[in-house]
Write a protein that holds these residues in place. Sequence first.
Motif, PDB file in Angstrom:
ATOM      1  N   ALA A  15       2.204  -1.052  15.568  1.00 32.29           N
ATOM      2  CA  ALA A  15       0.961  -0.742  14.852  1.00 32.29           C
ATOM      3  C   ALA A  15       0.372  -1.993  14.237  1.00 32.29           C
ATOM      4  O   ALA A  15      -0.833  -2.189  14.251  1.00 32.29           O
ATOM      5  N   ARG A  18      -1.406  -4.108  16.944  1.00 35.03           N
ATOM      6  CA  ARG A  18      -2.672  -3.483  17.352  1.00 35.03           C
ATOM      7  C   ARG A  18      -3.716  -3.669  16.263  1.00 35.03           C
ATOM      8  O   ARG A  18      -4.879  -3.953  16.525  1.00 35.03           O
ATOM      9  N   ARG A  19      -3.287  -3.497  15.035  1.00 35.64           N
ATOM     10  CA  ARG A  19      -4.211  -3.625  13.912  1.00 35.64           C
ATOM     11  C   ARG A  19      -4.722  -5.054  13.786  1.00 35.64           C
ATOM     12  O   ARG A  19      -5.904  -5.285  13.538  1.00 35.64           O
ATOM     13  N   LEU A  78     -20.460  -9.207   5.901  1.00 38.49           N
ATOM     14  CA  LEU A  78     -19.588  -8.085   5.530  1.00 38.49           C
ATOM     15  C   LEU A  78     -18.632  -7.742   6.673  1.00 38.49           C
ATOM     16  O   LEU A  78     -17.440  -7.523   6.450  1.00 38.49           O
ATOM     17  N   THR A  82     -14.691  -8.320   6.470  1.00 42.30           N
ATOM     18  CA  THR A  82     -13.799  -7.172   6.640  1.00 42.30           C
ATOM     19  C   THR A  82     -12.739  -7.471   7.706  1.00 42.30           C
ATOM     20  O   THR A  82     -11.557  -7.191   7.520  1.00 42.30           O
ATOM     21  N   LEU A  86      -8.754  -7.622   7.015  1.00 49.70           N
ATOM     22  CA  LEU A  86      -7.810  -6.770   7.754  1.00 49.70           C
ATOM     23  C   LEU A  86      -6.753  -7.609   8.460  1.00 49.70           C
ATOM     24  O   LEU A  86      -5.574  -7.239   8.506  1.00 49.70           O
ATOM     25  N   ARG A  89      -4.218  -8.754   5.902  1.00 51.27           N
ATOM     26  CA  ARG A  89      -3.283  -7.682   5.531  1.00 51.27           C
ATOM     27  C   ARG A  89      -2.289  -7.399   6.662  1.00 51.27           C
ATOM     28  O   ARG A  89      -1.118  -7.104   6.415  1.00 51.27           O
TER      29      ARG A  89
ATOM     30  N   LEU B  38     -21.004  -8.793  -3.296  1.00 49.30           N
ATOM     31  CA  LEU B  38     -20.655  -8.970  -1.880  1.00 49.30           C
ATOM     32  C   LEU B  38     -19.139  -9.009  -1.691  1.00 49.30           C
ATOM     33  O   LEU B  38     -18.602  -8.397  -0.767  1.00 49.30           O
ATOM     34  N   LEU B  41     -17.825  -5.583  -2.056  1.00 48.88           N
ATOM     35  CA  LEU B  41     -18.130  -4.787  -0.862  1.00 48.88           C
ATOM     36  C   LEU B  41     -17.137  -5.089   0.260  1.00 48.88           C
ATOM     37  O   LEU B  41     -16.627  -4.178   0.918  1.00 48.88           O
ATOM     38  N   VAL B  42     -16.872  -6.381   0.479  1.00 50.90           N
ATOM     39  CA  VAL B  42     -15.922  -6.764   1.534  1.00 50.90           C
ATOM     40  C   VAL B  42     -14.535  -6.207   1.220  1.00 50.90           C
ATOM     41  O   VAL B  42     -13.868  -5.615   2.083  1.00 50.90           O
ATOM     42  N   ALA B  45     -14.459  -2.519   1.792  1.00 48.94           N
ATOM     43  CA  ALA B  45     -14.470  -2.205   3.227  1.00 48.94           C
ATOM     44  C   ALA B  45     -13.098  -2.439   3.844  1.00 48.94           C
ATOM     45  O   ALA B  45     -12.628  -1.636   4.654  1.00 48.94           O
ATOM     46  N   VAL B  46     -12.428  -3.542   3.432  1.00 49.55           N
ATOM     47  CA  VAL B  46     -11.086  -3.827   3.969  1.00 49.55           C
ATOM     48  C   VAL B  46     -10.122  -2.706   3.602  1.00 49.55           C
ATOM     49  O   VAL B  46      -9.397  -2.176   4.457  1.00 49.55           O
ATOM     50  N   LEU B  47     -10.136  -2.304   2.329  1.00 49.71           N
ATOM     51  CA  LEU B  47      -9.206  -1.249   1.886  1.00 49.71           C
ATOM     52  C   LEU B  47      -9.518   0.071   2.590  1.00 49.71           C
ATOM     53  O   LEU B  47      -8.604   0.790   3.012  1.00 49.71           O
ATOM     54  N   VAL B  49     -11.094   0.615   5.541  1.00 45.37           N
ATOM     55  CA  VAL B  49     -10.775   0.598   6.979  1.00 45.37           C
ATOM     56  C   VAL B  49      -9.262   0.580   7.174  1.00 45.37           C
ATOM     57  O   VAL B  49      -8.727   1.251   8.062  1.00 45.37           O
ATOM     58  N   ASP B  50      -8.565  -0.171   6.303  1.00 46.83           N
ATOM     59  CA  ASP B  50      -7.102  -0.226   6.399  1.00 46.83           C
ATOM     60  C   ASP B  50      -6.506   1.167   6.228  1.00 46.83           C
ATOM     61  O   ASP B  50      -5.592   1.577   6.959  1.00 46.83           O
ATOM     62  N   LEU B  53      -7.216   3.235   9.338  1.00 47.65           N
ATOM     63  CA  LEU B  53      -6.318   2.871  10.439  1.00 47.65           C
ATOM     64  C   LEU B  53      -4.934   3.440  10.208  1.00 47.65           C
ATOM     65  O   LEU B  53      -4.249   3.875  11.135  1.00 47.65           O
ATOM     66  N   GLU B  54      -4.505   3.427   8.951  1.00 43.86           N
ATOM     67  CA  GLU B  54      -3.198   3.989   8.584  1.00 43.86           C
ATOM     68  C   GLU B  54      -3.167   5.479   8.963  1.00 43.86           C
ATOM     69  O   GLU B  54      -2.208   5.975   9.555  1.00 43.86           O
ATOM     70  N   GLY B  57      -3.023   6.045  12.633  1.00 46.35           N
ATOM     71  CA  GLY B  57      -1.837   5.490  13.282  1.00 46.35           C
ATOM     72  C   GLY B  57      -2.067   4.216  14.061  1.00 46.35           C
ATOM     73  O   GLY B  57      -1.280   3.882  14.942  1.00 46.35           O
ATOM     74  N   ALA B  58      -3.123   3.489  13.775  1.00 46.54           N
ATOM     75  CA  ALA B  58      -3.374   2.238  14.498  1.00 46.54           C
ATOM     76  C   ALA B  58      -2.583   1.099  13.875  1.00 46.54           C
ATOM     77  O   ALA B  58      -2.187   1.171  12.727  1.00 46.54           O
TER      78      ALA B  58
END
Lengths: 179, 58
Positions: A15, A18-19, A78, A82, A86, A89, B38, B41-42, B45-47, B49-50, B53-54, B57-58
Amino acid sequence: MSDRAADGRDRPTSAVTRRALLAAGVFGFGFSGLIDVLVLHQVLQWHHLVSGIYPMDTLSGLRTNVFADGVFSIGMVLVMGTGAGLLWRAERRTAAPLAVRPLAGAAIVGLGAFDVFDAVVDHALLGLHQPVGQGGQAFSLGGPYNLHWILVSLLFVAAGYYVYSTGLRERDRDVEDRA
Amino acid sequence: MGDGSLVVAELPVFAALHGAPSPPVPHWLVLLVVVPALWLLVTGAVLAVDRLLERFGA
């Protein structure tokens, strides 16, 4: 299925990997959008984001175009931020450092994906602008140079896939060498 | 202007445009709000999308 495929070394099955690949692709997509605005809209001034709708050679039209370019740039910052977040992380979750080449390949695929999106959606479907010169028409071919644009974008995607797949093979060799 | 070309006054490129109308809020206040916004916002968005994905299951 071979042992190599079964233990997941032929493709990214974890995972986290892939992420990380997805994150690199998102980063490449946003980076490409930002480079597009910086180089083509601002430095070369071949077109602006909505120069198919608002003229570039009147003050009010140019102001509208510069404003639209600015809003688009913020959006791309943005997206790129992002993707970078990601990726950061994903890297923090792994025990070993992630392989760089597959990630670079995913970023190049993302880069090409933005250009394909720009050519198909912005140039051809919406007619927001065309690659060179002002003007643009919805549901068209996207201007005289748009097919070249799409071809080069697809080459970027293919180059990214090449870097990604050769990077995976390189990682496999590293794994085998360590085993 | 009749030929569709843009006509602007000759202005020095590197000199400040003194006398230009100032915005309704000070520049420093705009920067102070917009730049951290800004970043926020970033981060958001990271948190988000993360977490998505969690969940998938990605």
